[in-house]
Write an enzyme that holds these catalytic residues in place. Structure first.
Site, short mmCIF file in Angstrom:
data_model
loop_
_atom_site.label_atom_id
_atom_site.label_comp_id
_atom_site.label_asym_id
_atom_site.label_seq_id
_atom_site.Cartn_x
_atom_site.Cartn_y
_atom_site.Cartn_z
CG ASP A 102 -1.79 1.18 1.33
OD1 ASP A 102 -2.30 1.61 0.29
OD2 ASP A 102 -1.97 1.69 2.44
CB THR B 289 -1.99 6.34 2.25
OG1 THR B 289 -2.11 7.00 0.99
CG2 THR B 289 -2.24 7.33 3.37
CB THR C 133 -1.98 3.63 -4.07
OG1 THR C 133 -2.51 4.76 -3.39
CG2 THR C 133 -1.62 4.03 -5.48
#
Length: 1099
Positions: free
Chosen positions: A366, A368, A646
């Protein structure tokens, strides 16, 4: 339907008893692991086959005297140990389980810091408006408090027992399910119906916080609660070594059957031709007296199955679990993976996947919170077509412009002192009361789910996401301070003046809507809808009059995304009183419908969220974590492919890709797949060779194209699509995959991958709870894989190679002995030696090797990432390596039997008496075996510690101590039937010829090292560079280089160790390091001798 009558029931608590019976049941299933499909000794269920019951069947067979040559003790001792260990483990797990004696419809009282014991509907609480605060760490791992609110009609019940006893409402709700974030129900009470959702429920596993008391009615209890519904059958992740061991066990079983058949046929032939001659004075048993020698062979087959089943003993699986547990503790204790700022250590949440960490080929990450810090900072915004703010505070000094100067919020006593914004023009616009700017920050202060709290008289916000916290904090500093909320109102301080807004409706955010809205009435009576969400979603719902402003804002959004900022669009809408009243009636009806409630609400939300007026957009910065670019570069050198998945926009993802060094300026062929239909995506894939790319007809094309790329970044992907990408690679590439993330949207891909890693960041603990390993920073992944993972794989492979070798060497001696004892299933060793060989004499040295061995230290593991490659290729232990260790074990057993047999066949003692009796022969072979396997593990050990020395030499000392004790006069006088080898060890091991034979056997079984030495030397010669004239390289150069490789002493974890390094140097004034490894002191001597001999032979 949940019905409540007028009687108030009293709940009672009791603790469950320790279920030893279940523990023993689990332990009995452990016995089947040795030949079954599951290789854990923790009592997990597996599909039972005939193979899984073999150990128990062989144990029962030992109790039949017609076919057993061994005492029941040889199997009972290890059996009882495994049963006891597993029973204690399961009993300990069950000891703290507590069940609440509550029933559906009961009303229970909870007090502060009490666990919620069932799924209950909140009726009333000690807080105003029926509010209560709960901690859901047991459910989703989040420690921040969440608010639950009772219905207004039930909150009036308060703590009045009489009113609560008279409560007789009916609840119609959804059936029991495992959805922790959703609840659909309707309360019927006093001729009215009230909608129920998850915000009015307290789920089992929550803890009541900051609330003196609350009352609730039980809706689901026991196994019907959402917590228990989530405790279904877990799919265990298994390593490739686990699967290989299952296959090898079946091979070994087939090998065992073949040997049993050969020996049974030999017994039949021997009884027919030779045994018949002894029947006069050595009577046959009753079944064989009728010349039924075939039945004798049948009994012999099962006798040898019993004797030879130690080729794969139960201790193998116990040892594997102990080694894996030790590797897990090494990860937990690693201070270099400890994040001091949050007091967060690394945690191995499983003990079954450690060696798989050394074989990873694909990492799915991922963005963030995983690559970035997930600490949001409000840096830029666009309001009414004008852009404000800058990311770099140094720009104000570089350009000398007042536009980029740092804003000062001294006018606002409620401002957050930590907040900084580098553009004073926005603050001036606030002070000049520009309507668009005020509406912009008013929206940020109203449209959210943030909870206000006071810590040491300071205003503190508790937000469910860092984005919301950053936006509400920005509004706070620019003069629009969110102070408090009630079920029906929201209070703001606008430029120092308290303003109360009536909260009419909240249109929740979810992954499908990708937006959130609130409908409020201001003090002037005007009704407004405020909405914030993804720009693509908001722009589709704007009024056509916003076309010019939308284009300008889109340009600003593109600039923000290009800088790696996270963006949201803001809009509002004025609502008519009559239109809203009619819409609210339909909303109330839709919220009380049980079936298709979510679809009905979504349609109503869609209807009112149209014709919006654009206010602007926000841009928050999420900085990279420390060490991310270096970690990605190092993992790439280890031939690990990293894919970023993402939900951000393409521009944001590409900016992060360049920041992480995943995308570089020298990559000339960067292509983007962004088609809006299957046909467009197919054309782009063919040219370059996502949503549509995951269609079944395009999956293979996508995979082939992506695997040709150095870097893959998937944008705008949903949580389900993340899992689909992982499953696509996992299924088709047959490679070990690892998924790493920090939020609830990463849980699906974490569970799908072979290995799941959770980052304990700002988005709660959902990812950590679903993961196999967790830590606080992405950079720790490098150490987890290149150090712990590689060491675990290396140690486990060496352990398995040696373990199979020593058990073949130990067991197959019986096979050779069968040809000299008339295939009578007579054992070579004493029965006590058979019992103690694997659990006492050889268990600790191999555990030490499996726990502490290293081929290179951690510094070189980081310095040379290519050392990770053997694990990806799975070359250290595979079917070929198993075949080699089998040959080595067979050869060692052959030498162990025939060298003593040939030496003592016609040899006499010093006093002229015979030395070749069966008991003395057994002692000689068993002593030779223990010494041989000890020498072998010494030669196989790369990294000696104090623990290795104690275990290896200590095991030899224990063997001789037990040997002389069991052959002593004292034990024979007490248990004459169990210790018949009286004085054998004392009489046998005092002879010089015996020790000479033992030494000869040890040396003969180690000859293969000279072959390894020759192959190693040939490899070095091939690797050395030669000039164009092919001038020979002086062999003394090699010897000089090896002689310089002196042992270095170092202390690690308070263990003295010896580490040897070899450097090979070529002549002609150049220095070249060919290999750097660790070898034992004995192998070092062998290399020197071999190279010296080569020098003599080569002249």
């Amino acid at each position: 339907m949940v019905k409540r009558d007028s009687s108030l029931q009293i709940t009672r608590f009791h603790c469950s008893r320790v279920r030893w019976r279940r523990a023993l049941h689990h332990s009995s299933r452990t016995l089947g692991i040795a030949y079954g499909d599951l290789m854990r000794v923790c009592g997990c269920s597996a599909t039972e086959t005939h193979f899984t019951k073999l150990p128990m069947n062989s144990y029962c067979a030992e109790l039949i005297p017609e076919i057993s040559s061994l005492s029941w003790v040889t199997t009972t001792v290890p059996l009882v140990m495994v049963l006891l260990i597993t029973a204690v483990k399961d009993a300990t797990d069950d000891y703290n389980e507590k069940w609440m004696n509550v029933r559906v419809g009961d009303i229970i009282k909870l007090e502060n810091n009490h666990f919620v014991t069932a799924d209950i509907l909140l009726l009333s609480s000690s807080e105003p408006y029926g509010l209560c605060y709960i901690e859901t760490a047991e459910l989703d791992g989040e420690t921040n408090l969440k608010v639950r609110q009772a219905l207004t009609v039930t909150s009036d019940l308060g703590a009045d027992i009489t009113k609560l006893a008279d409560f007789n409402g009916n609840i119609i709700c959804e059936p029991p399910n495992n959805k922790l974030d959703k609840f659909t129900g309707t309360l019927y009470w006093r001729d009215n119906k009230y909608p129920l959702d998850n915000e009015k429920m307290l789920l089992r596993g929550c803890v009541l916080r900051n609330t003196e008391w609350c009352f609730g009615m039980v809706v689901f209890a026991g196994l019907q609660t959402k917590l228990m519904q989530n405790c279904g059958r877990t799919k265990f992740k298994r390593t490739s070594i686990d699967k290989l061991m299952n296959t090898l066990v079946l091979w070994i079983f087939g090998f065992l059957v073949c040997m049993g058949v050969i020996l049974a046929i030999g017994n039949t032939i021997w009884e027919q031709k030779v045994g018949r001659s002894f029947s006069v004075y050595l009577l046959w048993d009753e079944p064989i007296r009728n010349n039924n020698v075939v039945f004798s062979g049948f009994l012999t087959f099962w006798s040898y199955i019993i004797i030879l089943n130690t080729m794969v003993p139960i201790s193998l699986y116990v040892s594997v679990e102990v080694i894996r547990l030790g590797h897990s503790y090494f990860i937990n204790w690693d201070r270099k993976m400890y994040y001091i700022q949050k007091d967060t250590p690394a945690e191995a949440r499983t003990t079954t996947l450690n060696e798989e960490l050394g074989q990873v080929e694909f990492i799915f990450s991922d963005k963030t919170g995983t690559l970035t810090q997930n600490i949001m900072v409000f840096n830029k915004c666009s309001i009414n077509g004008k852009s404000y703010g800058t990311r770099d505070s140094r720009c104000a000094f570089a350009f000398g412009s007042c536009v980029l100067e740092l804003s000062h919020f001294s006018f606002n006593p409620l401002s957050d002192r930590k907040f900084k914004f580098h553009d004073s023009s926005l603050l001036e616009a606030i002070k000049m009361e520009e309507p668009s700017v005020q509406d912009f920050f008013r929206l940020l202060a109203l449209c959210h789910t943030v909870i206000d709290d006071k810590v040491d008289r300071d205003l503190v916000y508790q937000a469910q996401s860092p984005d919301e916290g950053a936006l509400v904090t920005a509004a706070r500093n620019f003069g629009f301070v969110f102070r408090s909320r009630t079920p029906e109102t929201v209070t703001l301080y606008e430029m120092g003046t308290a303003v109360n807004y009536q909260l009419l409706a909240i249109l929740d955010f979810n992954n499908v809507r990708k937006r959130m809205s609130v409908i409020v009435r201001n003090p002037a009576g005007h009704i407004k809808l405020y909405c914030k969400g993804a720009d693509t979603i908001i722009f589709d719902r704007l009024d056509p009059s916003n076309h010019v402003l939308m284009n300008t804002t889109s340009e600003h959004l593109y600039e923000f995304a290009g800088e790696g900022l996270r963006t949201l669009a803001l809009a509002y809408k004025d609502l008519d009183e009559n239109v809203l009243e009619e819409w609210m009636k339909r909303l109330l009806y839709a919220s009380t419908v049980i079936e298709n409630r979510e679809e009905g609400l979504a349609d109503l939300y869609e209807e009112i969220e149209t014709g919006l007026m654009l206010l602007g957009a926000t841009a928050v910065e999420d900085k990279l974590q420390e060490g991310v670019p270096e970690t990605i570069a190092c993992l790439t050198l280890a031939n690990i492919k990293i894919w970023v998945l993402t939900g951000d926009k393409l521009e944001t993802a590409m900016n992060i890709g360049y920041s992480c060094n995943m995308l570089r300026d020298d990559m000339n062929e960067v292509f983007i797949i962004s088609g809006h239909s299957v046909l467009e995506v197919q054309q782009q894939l063919r040219l370059g060779l996502m949503a549509h790319a995951l269609e079944p007809e395009l999956e293979q094309v996508l995979l082939e194209t992506a695997c040709l790329c150095k870097t893959v970044i998937c944008c705008r992907v949903t949580p389900m699509q993340k899992a689909q990408v992982v499953e696509l690679v996992k299924t088709n590439k047959m490679a070990v995959t690892l998924a790493i993330g920090d939020g609830a949207n990463d849980v699906s891909m974490i569970k799908t991958a072979h290995i799941g890693v959770g980052i304990s960041g700002q988005e709660g603990m959902q990812a950590v709870l679903a993961s196999d390993y967790s830590f606080a920073q992405f950079r720790y992944l490098q150490r987890l894989l290149l150090v712990h993972g590689r060491w675990s794989y290396f140690r486990m492979c060496n352990f398995l190679f040696y373990f199979f070798y020593k058990n073949f060497a130990f067991t197959l001696v019986h096979f050779w002995f069968g040809f000299f004892c008339g295939f009578s299933a007579q054992t070579v060793y004493d029965q006590w030696f058979i019992t103690l060989f694997n659990i006492v004499y050889t268990s600790l040295p191999v555990l030490a090797m499996g726990l502490f061995d290293q081929d290179v230290n951690e510094a070189n593991s980081h310095r040379y990432p290519s050392l990770y490659r053997p694990g990806q290729l799975n070359v250290l232990f595979n079917k070929r390596q198993f075949f080699l260790c089998t040959l080595q074990g067979v050869g060692t057993s052959f030498l162990l039997f025939f060298i003593p047999y040939g030496a003592f066949c016609l040899v006499a003692r010093d006093d002229g008496s015979h030395i070749s009796d069966q008991q003395a022969f057994a002692v000689i072979i068993s002593t030779s075996l223990v010494i041989v396997v000890s020498v072998q593990i010494g030669l196989d050990t790369y990294y000696w510690t104090a623990v290795n020395h104690v275990f290896v030499w200590g095991s030899l000392a224990v063997y001789f101590a037990i040997l002389f004790a069991m052959h002593s006069d004292g034990l024979f006088s007490i248990f004459p039937s169990h210790f018949p080898f009286i004085g054998t060890a004392r009489n046998c091991l005092t002879q010089k010829s015996v020790w000479l034979v033992i030494m000869l056997t040890t040396v003969a079984t180690s000859v293969h090292l000279l072959m390894d030495c020759t192959r190693f030397f040939s490899f070095c010669c091939e690797m050395l560079p030669h000039s164009s004239t092919k001038a020979p390289v002086s062999s003394w150069t090699f010897l000089w280089g090896i002689a310089l490789a002196l042992p270095l002493r170092s202390n690690r974890s308070q263990m003295c160790s010896i580490r040897l390094r070899y450097g090979f140097f070529a002549g002609h004034g150049r220095t070249l390091t060919i290999l750097s490894c660790r070898k034992s002191r004995t192998e070092r001597v062998v290399w020197l001798v071999a190279l010296s001999c080569w020098r003599v032979m080569s002249g």
